[in-house]
Each structure stands twice: as C-alpha cells, then as structure tokens.
Design a protein around this motif. Structure first.
Motif, PDB file in Angstrom:
ATOM      1  N   THR A  27       0.817  -1.215   0.000  1.00 45.51           N
ATOM      2  CA  THR A  27       0.000   0.000   0.000  1.00 45.51           C
ATOM      3  C   THR A  27       0.851   1.266   0.000  1.00 45.51           C
ATOM      4  OG1 THR A  27      -0.117  -0.055   2.424  1.00 45.51           O
ATOM      5  CG2 THR A  27      -1.882  -1.160   1.208  1.00 45.51           C
ATOM      6  N   GLU A  28       2.179   1.114   0.078  1.00 44.33           N
ATOM      7  CA  GLU A  28       3.068   2.279   0.076  1.00 44.33           C
ATOM      8  C   GLU A  28       3.271   2.793  -1.345  1.00 44.33           C
ATOM      9  OE1 GLU A  28       6.643   2.204   2.784  1.00 44.33           O
ATOM     10  OE2 GLU A  28       6.142   0.075   2.800  1.00 44.33           O
ATOM     11  N   CYS A  29       3.330   4.093  -1.478  1.00 44.79           N
ATOM     12  CA  CYS A  29       3.604   4.720  -2.777  1.00 44.79           C
ATOM     13  C   CYS A  29       4.544   5.886  -2.544  1.00 44.79           C
ATOM     14  CB  CYS A  29       2.307   5.189  -3.437  1.00 44.79           C
ATOM     15  SG  CYS A  29       2.570   5.926  -5.079  1.00 44.79           S
ATOM     16  N   VAL A  30       5.696   5.858  -3.201  1.00 45.14           N
ATOM     17  CA  VAL A  30       6.724   6.888  -3.013  1.00 45.14           C
ATOM     18  C   VAL A  30       7.010   7.553  -4.351  1.00 45.14           C
ATOM     19  CG1 VAL A  30       9.095   7.362  -2.310  1.00 45.14           C
ATOM     20  CG2 VAL A  30       7.756   5.636  -1.093  1.00 45.14           C
ATOM     21  N   ARG A  31       6.920   8.879  -4.371  1.00 44.80           N
ATOM     22  CA  ARG A  31       7.240   9.621  -5.599  1.00 44.80           C
ATOM     23  C   ARG A  31       8.746   9.811  -5.702  1.00 44.80           C
ATOM     24  NH1 ARG A  31       7.782  14.949  -7.414  1.00 44.80           N
ATOM     25  NH2 ARG A  31       7.625  15.754  -5.286  1.00 44.80           N
ATOM     26  N   LEU A  32       9.288   9.612  -6.889  1.00 40.33           N
ATOM     27  CA  LEU A  32      10.724   9.727  -7.116  1.00 40.33           C
ATOM     28  C   LEU A  32      11.028  10.956  -7.969  1.00 40.33           C
ATOM     29  CD1 LEU A  32      11.520   5.996  -7.941  1.00 40.33           C
ATOM     30  CD2 LEU A  32      12.115   7.186  -5.835  1.00 40.33           C
ATOM     31  N   GLU A  33      11.919  11.800  -7.466  1.00 35.72           N
ATOM     32  CA  GLU A  33      12.375  12.919  -8.279  1.00 35.72           C
ATOM     33  C   GLU A  33      13.123  12.366  -9.493  1.00 35.72           C
ATOM     34  OE1 GLU A  33      11.626  15.987  -7.729  1.00 35.72           O
ATOM     35  OE2 GLU A  33      10.645  15.627  -5.803  1.00 35.72           O
ATOM     36  N   PRO A  34      13.135  13.100 -10.620  1.00 30.06           N
ATOM     37  CA  PRO A  34      13.769  12.579 -11.840  1.00 30.06           C
ATOM     38  C   PRO A  34      15.194  12.070 -11.639  1.00 30.06           C
ATOM     39  CG  PRO A  34      12.529  14.559 -12.347  1.00 30.06           C
ATOM     40  CD  PRO A  34      12.480  14.403 -10.862  1.00 30.06           C
ATOM     41  N   ARG A  35      16.008  12.823 -10.889  1.00 26.76           N
ATOM     42  CA  ARG A  35      17.388  12.368 -10.693  1.00 26.76           C
ATOM     43  C   ARG A  35      17.455  11.163  -9.762  1.00 26.76           C
ATOM     44  NH1 ARG A  35      19.780  18.081 -10.862  1.00 26.76           N
ATOM     45  NH2 ARG A  35      20.641  18.201 -12.963  1.00 26.76           N
ATOM     46  N   MET A  36      16.562  11.122  -8.788  1.00 21.74           N
ATOM     47  CA  MET A  36      16.531   9.973  -7.889  1.00 21.74           C
ATOM     48  C   MET A  36      16.141   8.720  -8.656  1.00 21.74           C
ATOM     49  SD  MET A  36      17.160   9.297  -4.705  1.00 21.74           S
ATOM     50  CE  MET A  36      16.914  10.820  -3.805  1.00 21.74           C
ATOM     51  N   LEU A  37      15.170   8.850  -9.560  1.00 20.19           N
ATOM     52  CA  LEU A  37      14.761   7.734 -10.399  1.00 20.19           C
ATOM     53  C   LEU A  37      15.916   7.298 -11.296  1.00 20.19           C
ATOM     54  CD1 LEU A  37      12.634   5.808 -11.596  1.00 20.19           C
ATOM     55  CD2 LEU A  37      11.928   7.671 -13.115  1.00 20.19           C
ATOM     56  N   ARG A  38      16.614   8.272 -11.854  1.00 25.06           N
ATOM     57  CA  ARG A  38      17.753   7.965 -12.727  1.00 25.06           C
ATOM     58  C   ARG A  38      18.845   7.221 -11.961  1.00 25.06           C
ATOM     59  NH1 ARG A  38      18.390   7.651 -18.227  1.00 25.06           N
ATOM     60  NH2 ARG A  38      20.571   7.962 -18.792  1.00 25.06           N
ATOM     61  N   LEU A  39      19.090   7.648 -10.733  1.00 28.92           N
ATOM     62  CA  LEU A  39      20.103   6.994  -9.908  1.00 28.92           C
ATOM     63  C   LEU A  39      19.714   5.544  -9.633  1.00 28.92           C
ATOM     64  CD1 LEU A  39      22.622   7.069  -8.070  1.00 28.92           C
ATOM     65  CD2 LEU A  39      21.148   7.931  -6.250  1.00 28.92           C
ATOM     66  N   LEU A  40      18.460   5.327  -9.280  1.00 28.97           N
ATOM     67  CA  LEU A  40      17.985   3.971  -9.011  1.00 28.97           C
ATOM     68  C   LEU A  40      18.115   3.087 -10.245  1.00 28.97           C
ATOM     69  CD1 LEU A  40      16.566   1.849  -7.274  1.00 28.97           C
ATOM     70  CD2 LEU A  40      14.382   2.893  -7.896  1.00 28.97           C
ATOM     71  N   LEU A  41      17.743   3.610 -11.410  1.00 26.19           N
ATOM     72  CA  LEU A  41      17.808   2.830 -12.642  1.00 26.19           C
ATOM     73  C   LEU A  41      19.246   2.521 -13.042  1.00 26.19           C
ATOM     74  CD1 LEU A  41      14.996   4.523 -14.792  1.00 26.19           C
ATOM     75  CD2 LEU A  41      14.883   2.407 -13.458  1.00 26.19           C
ATOM     76  N   CYS A  42      20.143   3.474 -12.807  1.00 28.46           N
ATOM     77  CA  CYS A  42      21.565   3.249 -13.129  1.00 28.46           C
ATOM     78  C   CYS A  42      22.133   2.111 -12.297  1.00 28.46           C
ATOM     79  CB  CYS A  42      22.368   4.520 -12.895  1.00 28.46           C
ATOM     80  SG  CYS A  42      22.148   5.786 -14.151  1.00 28.46           S
ATOM     81  N   LEU A  43      21.825   2.109 -11.007  1.00 31.67           N
ATOM     82  CA  LEU A  43      22.315   1.043 -10.136  1.00 31.67           C
ATOM     83  C   LEU A  43      21.676  -0.293 -10.486  1.00 31.67           C
ATOM     84  CD1 LEU A  43      22.319   2.938  -6.714  1.00 31.67           C
ATOM     85  CD2 LEU A  43      24.325   2.211  -8.026  1.00 31.67           C
ATOM     86  N   ALA A  44      20.363  -0.255 -10.796  1.00 28.73           N
ATOM     87  CA  ALA A  44      19.662  -1.490 -11.143  1.00 28.73           C
ATOM     88  C   ALA A  44      20.169  -2.056 -12.465  1.00 28.73           C
ATOM     89  CB  ALA A  44      18.161  -1.224 -11.223  1.00 28.73           C
ATOM     90  N   ASP A  45      20.555  -1.195 -13.383  1.00 34.32           N
ATOM     91  CA  ASP A  45      21.046  -1.633 -14.688  1.00 34.32           C
ATOM     92  C   ASP A  45      22.377  -2.374 -14.563  1.00 34.32           C
ATOM     93  OD1 ASP A  45      20.585  -1.611 -17.575  1.00 34.32           O
ATOM     94  OD2 ASP A  45      22.419  -0.416 -17.666  1.00 34.32           O
ATOM     95  N   ARG A  46      23.115  -2.061 -13.495  1.00 41.53           N
ATOM     96  CA  ARG A  46      24.404  -2.717 -13.262  1.00 41.53           C
ATOM     97  C   ARG A  46      24.344  -3.544 -11.985  1.00 41.53           C
ATOM     98  NH1 ARG A  46      28.740   0.985 -14.806  1.00 41.53           N
ATOM     99  NH2 ARG A  46      30.110  -0.536 -13.787  1.00 41.53           N
ATOM    100  N   ALA A  47      23.200  -4.148 -11.729  1.00 38.58           N
ATOM    101  CA  ALA A  47      22.997  -4.912 -10.497  1.00 38.58           C
ATOM    102  C   ALA A  47      24.093  -5.957 -10.320  1.00 38.58           C
ATOM    103  CB  ALA A  47      21.623  -5.591 -10.515  1.00 38.58           C
ATOM    104  N   GLY A  48      24.621  -6.021  -9.098  1.00 39.93           N
ATOM    105  CA  GLY A  48      25.692  -6.966  -8.799  1.00 39.93           C
ATOM    106  C   GLY A  48      27.075  -6.431  -9.091  1.00 39.93           C
TER     107      GLY A  48
END
Length: 294
Positions: A27-48
């Motif tokens: 039930t949690e919903c968190v809004r991500l600022e554009p740069r925060m989203l970009r940071l998360l995606l960058c790390l996820a793209d290079r997971a591990g």
C-alpha cells in the motif's frame, strides 16, 4: 535487461513505474524525483556490479558540475526511500573507496490482471454476496460512530488541530532554492539529519523520514500536514547559495494557529557539506529544544 529504458521494473520488494516516476510496495507509494529515479535505474542496470561515484556523476548529473558529496547525499536519500539499512544493506551496498553495488533482486514487473467486478460474474453466490453487503454495512456504521466521536482536527476549513502528544514535531523536506537545484540531496540530507537529532530529545515524538518525505513537493496547508502526521509543530526550511556561501533557513510553525514561533538563518562556507549539515542541525536542535521542551 536494460533497466534504463524499462517502463516497469521490480527492485527487491518495490515496483518501479518510470512513466509515473514512482515506486510502490504493497500500500506504500513513493514519488521519485527525476534524478533519484535515474540513480535507481543506473544502479539497477548494473545490479551486482560496483558503480563508481564518477560513473554515477556522469549518468545522473550529465552536464552539471557537482561534487562527489552529491552522490553520497543521493545514495543516502535513495536508501531512506527504499527503507534500506546501510549497516545491513538489502538494496545498496557501499564498497569502500570503489563505489556502490545494487544487491537487490532485479526483474520485470508484470502488473496483475484486473479482477472483474463480482456483480458482473454469472457465478455469484448470493449468500456470500449478502454476507459481503452485511459486513460492509457494519463497517460503515462503525466508521460513522468513530467519526462522530473522534477528536476535532485542524483542516483547511479553519477548525482546530491538537495532536495527541504536546511535544511532537515533523520535519518537512527542506526546499532546494539554488540555481538548477544542485543542492537537492544536501537539502534532503539536512532534513534527515534533523529528524535523527530531534528524535533523540527525551519526550519529543518525531515522525520517521518516510512519513515526512511523503509531503515533498506537495502544496498543502501546514495544519493539514500536522493533522495527518499527528504533530503539534512543523519545522521546514530552505537552502540557497551565493558563490561559496550556503544559506540555510529554518522556521518552526505551531500547527493549531499556523503562526511562526521561531526562525533562524545560517550562513556557512560550502567547503565541507557534511560538516555544514552537522553544524546547522546541532544549532537548530538546540534552539528547538528550548522552544518545545519546557
């Protein structure tokens, strides 16, 4: 999988929707600022893999001159949003002197199929439907009785608000008023540092960062925020820069009348941002302790 172009992504227990710029977990919903989203995606793209601060600066802040402190602050903010503990990380691990590594499981988020309304199904069990209606009616009656007997709260229509705890304060995300919002993560870190310090004052109740950051970017009356967080005081502020000087402004607002009862401005050099955070948060905490704890 190229997460940088994925519209829907699963990172650990979170579901990431790039189009909406938000992530959900139950039930949690968190809004991500554009740069925060970009940071998360960058790390996820290079997971591990270990991603250096320099690589993150190039991908998350392209064309913007910022220091490595910005990466540190951004990682801290992202961890907070994910509910990750850096000492026992389940999402982002810090590799000393090398960078950061995403350790959470990454996958494609497939939204569950919509469930057809019960009333449209030809196999509806009438007895179950009757029980469902009866239960719903009981819930509505109970909710009505609670509403009638609930204590008055302050809302935008001018009624009064009184939190259950007299010594309770919420720290709202500090605003980044610098040019191009280069200090957004410093402002977030300032907010989190203040929450941590204020929560250590005996007898003072402070909502967790997740609760406070829910209101980031939302234009709501102070009283409404105080009512939702069940606090009597609201602390907010802003960050500005001029040359090599950073100005941090803070103010304390009483929820029941929306009057500012304390305000202060601090000017500090930007040479060591972490030191500035510690210095300002210590000064603000001392001032608020005197204002709230009598």
């Amino acid at each position: 999988m190229n997460t940088l172009t994925a519209e829907k992504l699963r990172v650990g227990a979170w579901h990431i929707d790039s189009n909406l710029g938000q992530m959900t977990r139950g039930t949690e919903c968190v809004r991500l600022e554009p740069r925060m989203l970009r940071l998360l995606l960058c790390l996820a793209d290079r997971a591990g893999q270990v991603v250096s601060a320099e690589e993150l600066l190039e991908q998350v802040w392209p064309g913007v001159v910022v220091s490595a402190d910005s990466v540190y602050q951004a990682i801290a903010s992202l961890r907070r949003l994910l509910g990750d503990d850096p000492k026992q990380a389940s999402y982002i691990v810090t590799v000393p002197r090398q960078g950061y590594r995403m350790v959470a499981e990454i996958g494609t988020w497939i939204a569950p199929d919509a469930v057809a309304p019960v009333l449209n199904s030809p196999k509806v069990n009438r007895r179950r439907l009757a029980l469902l209606i009866g239960s719903s009616a009981a819930i509505l009656v109970g909710a009505g009785l609670w509403w009638q007997n609930a204590p008055a709260s302050h809302s935008s229509n001018g009624s009064t608000h009184a939190g259950r705890y007299q010594k309770s304060i919420a720290v709202l995300p500090f605003l980044d008023l610098t040019e191009y919002m280069k200090q957004e993560y410093f402002a977030d870190g300032m907010t989190e540092e203040l929450i941590g310090r204020l929560s250590k004052i005996p007898g003072v109740r402070v909502p967790a960062p997740t609760s406070s950051f829910y209101f980031k970017g939302k234009q709501l009356p102070v009283a409404d925020i105080a009512r939702q967080l069940d606090v009597n005081y609201i602390l907010d502020g802003s960050v500005r820069t001029s040359g090599r000087t950073m100005r941090i402004s803070a103010r304390l607002v009483k929820a029941d009348n929306a009057f500012v009862i304390w305000t202060e401005t601090y000017d500090r050099p930007v040479d060591d941002l972490l030191k500035v955070q510690d210095d300002i948060s210590e000064n603000v905490t001392k001032a608020l302790k005197a204002a709230i704890v009598h």
